[in-house]
Write an enzyme that holds these catalytic residues in place. Structure first.
Site, PDB file in Angstrom:
ATOM      1  N   GLY A 162       0.793  -1.224   0.000  1.00 26.76           N
ATOM      2  CA  GLY A 162       0.000   0.000   0.000  1.00 26.76           C
ATOM      3  C   GLY A 162       0.825   1.274   0.000  1.00 26.76           C
ATOM      4  O   GLY A 162       0.537   2.212  -0.746  1.00 26.76           O
ATOM      5  N   ASN A 163       1.898   1.307   0.807  1.00 32.67           N
ATOM      6  CA  ASN A 163       2.671   2.556   0.918  1.00 32.67           C
ATOM      7  C   ASN A 163       3.429   2.888  -0.360  1.00 32.67           C
ATOM      8  O   ASN A 163       3.783   4.042  -0.572  1.00 32.67           O
ATOM      9  CB  ASN A 163       3.635   2.464   2.106  1.00 32.67           C
ATOM     10  CG  ASN A 163       4.692   1.400   1.885  1.00 32.67           C
ATOM     11  OD1 ASN A 163       4.372   0.243   1.655  1.00 32.67           O
ATOM     12  ND2 ASN A 163       5.938   1.786   1.931  1.00 32.67           N
ATOM     13  N   LYS A 217     -10.442 -10.162   5.135  1.00 31.36           N
ATOM     14  CA  LYS A 217      -9.577  -9.224   4.394  1.00 31.36           C
ATOM     15  C   LYS A 217     -10.086  -7.789   4.594  1.00 31.36           C
ATOM     16  O   LYS A 217     -11.190  -7.445   4.163  1.00 31.36           O
ATOM     17  CB  LYS A 217      -9.606  -9.607   2.911  1.00 31.36           C
ATOM     18  CG  LYS A 217      -8.976  -8.607   1.983  1.00 31.36           C
ATOM     19  CD  LYS A 217      -7.479  -8.700   1.982  1.00 31.36           C
ATOM     20  CE  LYS A 217      -6.885  -7.509   1.240  1.00 31.36           C
ATOM     21  NZ  LYS A 217      -5.453  -7.365   1.497  1.00 31.36           N
ATOM     22  N   LYS A 266      -2.785 -10.314  -1.784  1.00 31.87           N
ATOM     23  CA  LYS A 266      -1.831 -10.116  -2.885  1.00 31.87           C
ATOM     24  C   LYS A 266      -0.490 -10.798  -2.642  1.00 31.87           C
ATOM     25  O   LYS A 266       0.181 -11.208  -3.590  1.00 31.87           O
ATOM     26  CB  LYS A 266      -1.628  -8.627  -3.172  1.00 31.87           C
ATOM     27  CG  LYS A 266      -0.880  -7.850  -2.101  1.00 31.87           C
ATOM     28  CD  LYS A 266       0.484  -7.441  -2.573  1.00 31.87           C
ATOM     29  CE  LYS A 266       1.204  -6.479  -1.666  1.00 31.87           C
ATOM     30  NZ  LYS A 266       1.143  -6.633  -0.234  1.00 31.87           N
ATOM     31  N   LYS A 273       2.769 -12.104   4.331  1.00 29.06           N
ATOM     32  CA  LYS A 273       4.034 -11.901   3.610  1.00 29.06           C
ATOM     33  C   LYS A 273       5.019 -13.012   3.946  1.00 29.06           C
ATOM     34  O   LYS A 273       5.657 -13.595   3.064  1.00 29.06           O
ATOM     35  CB  LYS A 273       4.651 -10.545   3.970  1.00 29.06           C
ATOM     36  CG  LYS A 273       3.767  -9.371   3.577  1.00 29.06           C
ATOM     37  CD  LYS A 273       4.432  -8.036   3.911  1.00 29.06           C
ATOM     38  CE  LYS A 273       3.406  -6.928   4.044  1.00 29.06           C
ATOM     39  NZ  LYS A 273       2.345  -6.923   3.038  1.00 29.06           N
TER      40      LYS A 273
END
Ligand code: ADP
Ligand code: MG
Length: 313
Positions: free
Chosen positions: A19-20, A133, A214, A276
């Site tokens: 996102g960042n 989510k 993702k 992740k």
């Protein structure tokens, strides 16, 4: 030390954008600020591309798909778009911004192309029963209680709530062969945006209402492409154990087995660092050379093995 700085460009690397990297870290989401964040990320990616890496980009879409979902409340029933269609819209929206920023950074000889990407999920995945989510804006407890949709407490602070939607496990990327042939032509591909458009295969392909993680889809895609490296770019240079405690310690070089132990001990935040590290672990366990978590400004150093959390056998 050994083969970290080896031949680049023989096998692609898959780089997942958090996102960042798309919105900036200040939570400022005007389009000018988004363009600025994407331009900065494109410059950092261009350095890796100039260094000879064949890059396949993936990205998240939580804020964007959440906004589109909210806008559907103002749409009359016949024109209302289901969540799978909204995910496809975010692939275009973000792919457009990333593609344009890359076009502005890269030599004319490097094309960049966004592929609308479907990802197969299991229609019986238990995730459809329990939405996890987080998407869209953050709410106070009082605001969350008033929403007509399901919300969940996802962080601390005064706006800790967010809408949640089902997030089934990705099984297979439908367009993997198309992506491979683009990579082989030397095209920089943006694919599997927002975790891919979730579809089920029951004779035909059919979209389902969900948002796939993702990071998990990036692992599936990286494995299907035979990528040498999976890189997850986010807003922390390392994954830590004892995160935000007095004993916080960055993970540098770590084996999948050690990561498994940390996963079991609950060292990584649900819905943030955990997927992740699961993705990184799985990538290496299934034969990938290495998986890396770091920030975009450390990308080149991390590819050289000098920083970031480096998961390898
Ligand atoms: P992105 O949007 O880039 O995919 P997320 O915000 O989902 O990233 O995940 C990154 C965040 O994970 C960090 O900003 C950090 O707050 C959080 N996090 C949770 N546990 C850990 C940990 N053990 N080590 C590092 N970061 C962690
Ligand atoms: Mg985030």
């Amino acid at each position: 030390m050994d083969d970290d700085s080896q031949r680049a460009g023989t096998e692609p690397i898959v780089v997942a954008l958090g996102g960042n990297t798309l919105l900036g870290s200040q939570g400022h989401w005007t389009f000018d600020e988004q363009r600025e964040a994407v331009a900065r990320t494109a410059r950092q990616l261009a350095d890796a591309i100039h260094a000879g890496y064949d890059v396949v980009l993936t990205h998240g879409n939580g804020p964007q798909v959440g906004t589109l979902l909210l806008q559907q409340d103002n749409v009359e029933e016949p024109a209302r778009r289901p969540l799978d269609v909204l995910v496809a819209e975010t692939q275009a929206q973000i792919g457009y911004l990333v593609q344009q920023a890359l076009d502005n950074e890269l030599p004319d000889s490097t094309d960049s192309v966004t592929v609308v990407t479907q990802v197969v999920v299991d229609p019986d995945d238990p995730a459809f029963e329990t939405p996890t989510k987080p998407v869209g804006p953050f709410y106070t407890e009082a605001q969350a209680a008033e929403r007509a949709f399901e919300t969940r407490r996802v962080r601390s602070g005064d706006r800790p709530y967010r809408r949640v939607v089902p997030s089934p496990e990705p099984i297979e990327v439908v367009e993997d062969e198309e992506i491979t042939s683009l990579v082989e032509r030397g095209t920089l591909v943006v694919a599997a945006g927002g975790g891919g458009v979730p579809v089920v295969r029951d004779g035909t392909l059919r979209g389902v209402e969900a948002v796939v993680d993702k990071d998990k889809t990036s692992q599936v895609l990286a494995a299907e492409l035979g990528a040498e490296t999976l890189v997850v770019l986010t807003d922390v240079e390392f994954a830590y154990v004892g995160y935000e405690t007095a004993d916080e310690r960055p993970l540098r070089r770590v084996s999948p087995a050690a990561v498994r132990g940390h996963l079991e001990a609950g060292e990584f935040g649900e819905g943030s660092m955990r997927p992740k590290m699961e993705a990184c672990c799985r990538f290496v366990e299934r034969g990938g050379e290495r998986a890396v978590v770091t920030t975009p400004d450390r990308l080149l150093e991390a590819l050289a093995g000098e920083t970031g959390t480096q998961v390898r056998a």
